[in-house]
Scaffold this active site. Structure first.
Site, PDB file in Angstrom:
ATOM      1  N   GLU A   1      -6.669   4.523   7.961  1.00  0.00           N
ATOM      2  CA  GLU A   1      -6.427   5.952   7.730  1.00  0.00           C
ATOM      3  C   GLU A   1      -7.665   6.605   7.117  1.00  0.00           C
ATOM      4  O   GLU A   1      -7.956   7.774   7.387  1.00  0.00           O
ATOM      5  CB  GLU A   1      -5.187   6.131   6.838  1.00  0.00           C
ATOM      6  CG  GLU A   1      -3.915   5.849   7.630  1.00  0.00           C
ATOM      7  CD  GLU A   1      -2.780   5.267   6.820  1.00  0.00           C
ATOM      8  OE1 GLU A   1      -2.816   5.333   5.580  1.00  0.00           O
ATOM      9  OE2 GLU A   1      -1.843   4.720   7.448  1.00  0.00           O
TER      10      GLU A   1
ATOM     11  N   GLU B   1      -5.184  -5.052  10.349  1.00  0.00           N
ATOM     12  CA  GLU B   1      -4.137  -4.059  10.603  1.00  0.00           C
ATOM     13  C   GLU B   1      -4.410  -3.368  11.935  1.00  0.00           C
ATOM     14  O   GLU B   1      -5.197  -2.415  11.989  1.00  0.00           O
ATOM     15  CB  GLU B   1      -4.129  -3.013   9.487  1.00  0.00           C
ATOM     16  CG  GLU B   1      -3.897  -3.590   8.108  1.00  0.00           C
ATOM     17  CD  GLU B   1      -3.330  -2.546   7.150  1.00  0.00           C
ATOM     18  OE1 GLU B   1      -2.209  -2.740   6.689  1.00  0.00           O
ATOM     19  OE2 GLU B   1      -4.011  -1.535   6.900  1.00  0.00           O
TER      20      GLU B   1
ATOM     21  N   ASN C   1       0.873  -1.174   0.000  1.00  0.00           N
ATOM     22  CA  ASN C   1       0.000   0.000   0.000  1.00  0.00           C
ATOM     23  C   ASN C   1       0.910   1.224   0.000  1.00  0.00           C
ATOM     24  O   ASN C   1       1.516   1.545   1.016  1.00  0.00           O
ATOM     25  CB  ASN C   1      -0.890  -0.035   1.255  1.00  0.00           C
ATOM     26  CG  ASN C   1      -1.728   1.224   1.399  1.00  0.00           C
ATOM     27  OD1 ASN C   1      -1.762   2.073   0.501  1.00  0.00           O
ATOM     28  ND2 ASN C   1      -2.410   1.351   2.530  1.00  0.00           N
ATOM     29  N   TRP C   2       0.995   1.866  -1.151  1.00  0.00           N
ATOM     30  CA  TRP C   2       1.922   2.999  -1.277  1.00  0.00           C
ATOM     31  C   TRP C   2       1.377   4.271  -0.616  1.00  0.00           C
ATOM     32  O   TRP C   2       2.093   5.263  -0.503  1.00  0.00           O
ATOM     33  CB  TRP C   2       2.223   3.260  -2.761  1.00  0.00           C
ATOM     34  CG  TRP C   2       3.039   2.181  -3.412  1.00  0.00           C
ATOM     35  CD1 TRP C   2       3.566   1.065  -2.810  1.00  0.00           C
ATOM     36  CD2 TRP C   2       3.445   2.119  -4.794  1.00  0.00           C
ATOM     37  NE1 TRP C   2       4.257   0.324  -3.731  1.00  0.00           N
ATOM     38  CE2 TRP C   2       4.205   0.934  -4.952  1.00  0.00           C
ATOM     39  CE3 TRP C   2       3.231   2.931  -5.917  1.00  0.00           C
ATOM     40  CZ2 TRP C   2       4.749   0.563  -6.185  1.00  0.00           C
ATOM     41  CZ3 TRP C   2       3.775   2.556  -7.139  1.00  0.00           C
ATOM     42  CH2 TRP C   2       4.527   1.381  -7.266  1.00  0.00           C
ATOM     43  N   LYS C   3       0.107   4.257  -0.243  1.00  0.00           N
ATOM     44  CA  LYS C   3      -0.516   5.422   0.396  1.00  0.00           C
ATOM     45  C   LYS C   3      -0.265   6.674  -0.463  1.00  0.00           C
ATOM     46  O   LYS C   3      -0.213   6.560  -1.680  1.00  0.00           O
ATOM     47  CB  LYS C   3      -0.006   5.566   1.839  1.00  0.00           C
ATOM     48  CG  LYS C   3      -0.175   4.267   2.635  1.00  0.00           C
ATOM     49  CD  LYS C   3       0.071   4.418   4.114  1.00  0.00           C
ATOM     50  CE  LYS C   3      -0.121   3.056   4.791  1.00  0.00           C
ATOM     51  NZ  LYS C   3       0.034   3.108   6.245  1.00  0.00           N
TER      52      LYS C   3
ATOM     53  N   SER D   1       3.636  -2.228  10.183  1.00  0.00           N
ATOM     54  CA  SER D   1       5.094  -2.276  10.382  1.00  0.00           C
ATOM     55  C   SER D   1       5.711  -3.623   9.997  1.00  0.00           C
ATOM     56  O   SER D   1       6.620  -4.112  10.658  1.00  0.00           O
ATOM     57  CB  SER D   1       5.458  -1.910  11.830  1.00  0.00           C
ATOM     58  OG  SER D   1       5.054  -0.571  12.106  1.00  0.00           O
TER      59      SER D   1
ATOM     60  N   HIS E   1      -9.443   1.180   4.855  1.00  0.00           N
ATOM     61  CA  HIS E   1      -8.167   1.313   5.567  1.00  0.00           C
ATOM     62  C   HIS E   1      -8.360   2.207   6.791  1.00  0.00           C
ATOM     63  O   HIS E   1      -9.146   3.154   6.754  1.00  0.00           O
ATOM     64  CB  HIS E   1      -7.103   1.896   4.635  1.00  0.00           C
ATOM     65  CG  HIS E   1      -5.729   1.819   5.215  1.00  0.00           C
ATOM     66  ND1 HIS E   1      -5.274   2.727   6.142  1.00  0.00           N
ATOM     67  CD2 HIS E   1      -4.732   0.922   5.029  1.00  0.00           C
ATOM     68  CE1 HIS E   1      -4.039   2.379   6.498  1.00  0.00           C
ATOM     69  NE2 HIS E   1      -3.687   1.296   5.837  1.00  0.00           N
TER      70      HIS E   1
ATOM     71  N   GLY F   1       2.708   2.153  10.802  1.00  0.00           N
ATOM     72  CA  GLY F   1       3.649   3.260  10.698  1.00  0.00           C
ATOM     73  C   GLY F   1       4.366   3.591  11.996  1.00  0.00           C
ATOM     74  O   GLY F   1       5.018   4.624  12.102  1.00  0.00           O
TER      75      GLY F   1
ATOM     76  N   GLY G   1       3.004  -1.153   4.194  1.00  0.00           N
ATOM     77  CA  GLY G   1       3.040   0.275   3.892  1.00  0.00           C
ATOM     78  C   GLY G   1       4.456   0.712   3.585  1.00  0.00           C
ATOM     79  O   GLY G   1       4.990   0.461   2.498  1.00  0.00           O
ATOM     80  N   GLY G   2       5.110   1.339   4.555  1.00  0.00           N
ATOM     81  CA  GLY G   2       6.431   1.941   4.368  1.00  0.00           C
ATOM     82  C   GLY G   2       7.446   1.061   3.649  1.00  0.00           C
ATOM     83  O   GLY G   2       8.149   1.528   2.743  1.00  0.00           O
TER      84      GLY G   2
HETATM   85  P1  13P Z   1       3.186   0.339   7.594  1.00  0.00           P
HETATM   86  O1  13P Z   1       3.707  -0.946   6.990  1.00  0.00           O
HETATM   87  O2  13P Z   1       3.906   1.548   7.093  1.00  0.00           O
HETATM   88  O3  13P Z   1       3.115   0.252   9.071  1.00  0.00           O
HETATM   89  O4  13P Z   1       1.680   0.511   7.063  1.00  0.00           O
HETATM   90  C1  13P Z   1       0.810  -0.564   7.161  1.00  0.00           C
HETATM   91  C2  13P Z   1      -0.422  -0.234   6.408  1.00  0.00           C
HETATM   92  O5  13P Z   1      -1.181   0.625   6.793  1.00  0.00           O
HETATM   93  C3  13P Z   1      -0.668  -0.953   5.160  1.00  0.00           C
HETATM   94  O6  13P Z   1      -1.945  -0.696   4.672  1.00  0.00           O
END
Ligand code: 13P
Length: 251
Positions: free
Chosen positions: A99, A169, A10-12, A214, A97, A175, A235-236
């Site tokens: 967020e 999640e 997920n590149w956000k 994470s 998600h 994050g 994510g990251g």
């Molecule tokens: P991180 O891997 O950056 O913690 O993000 C997880 C996430 O929200 C994937 O959708």
């Protein structure tokens, strides 16, 4: 029932079209050098989706969107529909998600509507659920997850939900660099599957449940080795070819 592991990035809100294209090309090369049995996808910003999908052609990497609106077309300024996302080259879509729930007013009811649109268009939905730290510490983990799952899936038959993917999640792990322990992940995934069984019966054994929060190269293998952890939503660490390829290798 063997469930094929599924690792999605997920590149956000990150990466330009050029950066996303380069990243997927780099990932394609890494997977050509070191093939995986896992299903792999990346979810760029919607503007880069088409270019990234074009760049991923001929590779085993699928492309997904990070959200869709539930309406097909009309006066909905700023929104994108499931059919447009599919037309741009998406196979998958992330829904609900945390967020989006936290910053953009997403609820189980709106996730449910988006899920209907995704299924109608033939997109593979990745429905996200997860508790906050306060909810976990307050003993509400099971209630929160159960409500999210039942709310998101309300009104759909098991037959309709055949392609469903769920991403667990924990909000406190996103994050933050803090991951659920392997035991916490397995225990919670097993609970999620038990709720899925209440909703879709035997199909629950075929639904992939990804872990997200994470996930990094150094913890991926252990988390992904758990019996009810069927992949990861990253994510990251999905923003760097080497890290994401290492996570995929851990699947
Ligand atoms: P991180 O891997 O950056 O913690 O993000 C997880 C996430 O929200 C994937 O959708």
């Amino acid at each position: 029932m063997a469930r094929r592991k599924f690792v999605a990035g997920n590149w956000k809100l990150n990466l330009t079209i050029a950066e996303g294209t380069a990243l997927v090309q780099g990932l394609a090369k890494a997977l050509a050098d070191k093939p995986t049995t896992a299903e792999v996808a990346v979810c760029p910003v919607a503007l880069a989706l088409n270019a990234v999908a074009q760049a991923a052609k001929g590779s085993p990497i699928g492309v997904g969107a990070q959200n869709i609106h539930w309406e097909e077309k009309g006066a909905f300024t700023g929104e994108l529909s499931a059919t447009l996302i599919k037309d741009a080259g998406a196979t998958y879509v992330i829904l609900g998600h945390s967020e989006r729930r936290q910053y953009f007013g997403e609820t189980d009811a709106t996730v449910n509507k988006r899920l209907g649109a995704a299924l109608k268009a033939g997109l593979v939905p990745i429905v996200c659920i997860g508790e906050t730290l306060a909810e976990r510490q307050g003993g509400k983990l099971e209630q929160v997850l159960s409500t999210q799952i039942k709310g998101a899936l309300a009104g759909f038959t098991a037959e309709q939900l055949k392609t469903l993917v769920v991403a667990y999640e924990p909000v406190w792990a996103i994050g933050t660099g803090v991951t659920a322990t392997t035991a916490q992940a397995q225990e919670t995934h097993a609970f999620v599957r038990s709720v899925l069984r209440q909703v879709v019966g035997g199909l629950a054994d075929e639904i992939r449940i990804q872990y997200g929060g994470s996930v990094k190269p150094d913890n991926a293998k252990e988390i992904l080795s758990q019996p009810d952890v069927d992949g990861a939503l990253v994510g990251g660490a999905s923003l760097k070819v080497a890290d994401f390829a290492a996570i995929i290798a851990g699947a």
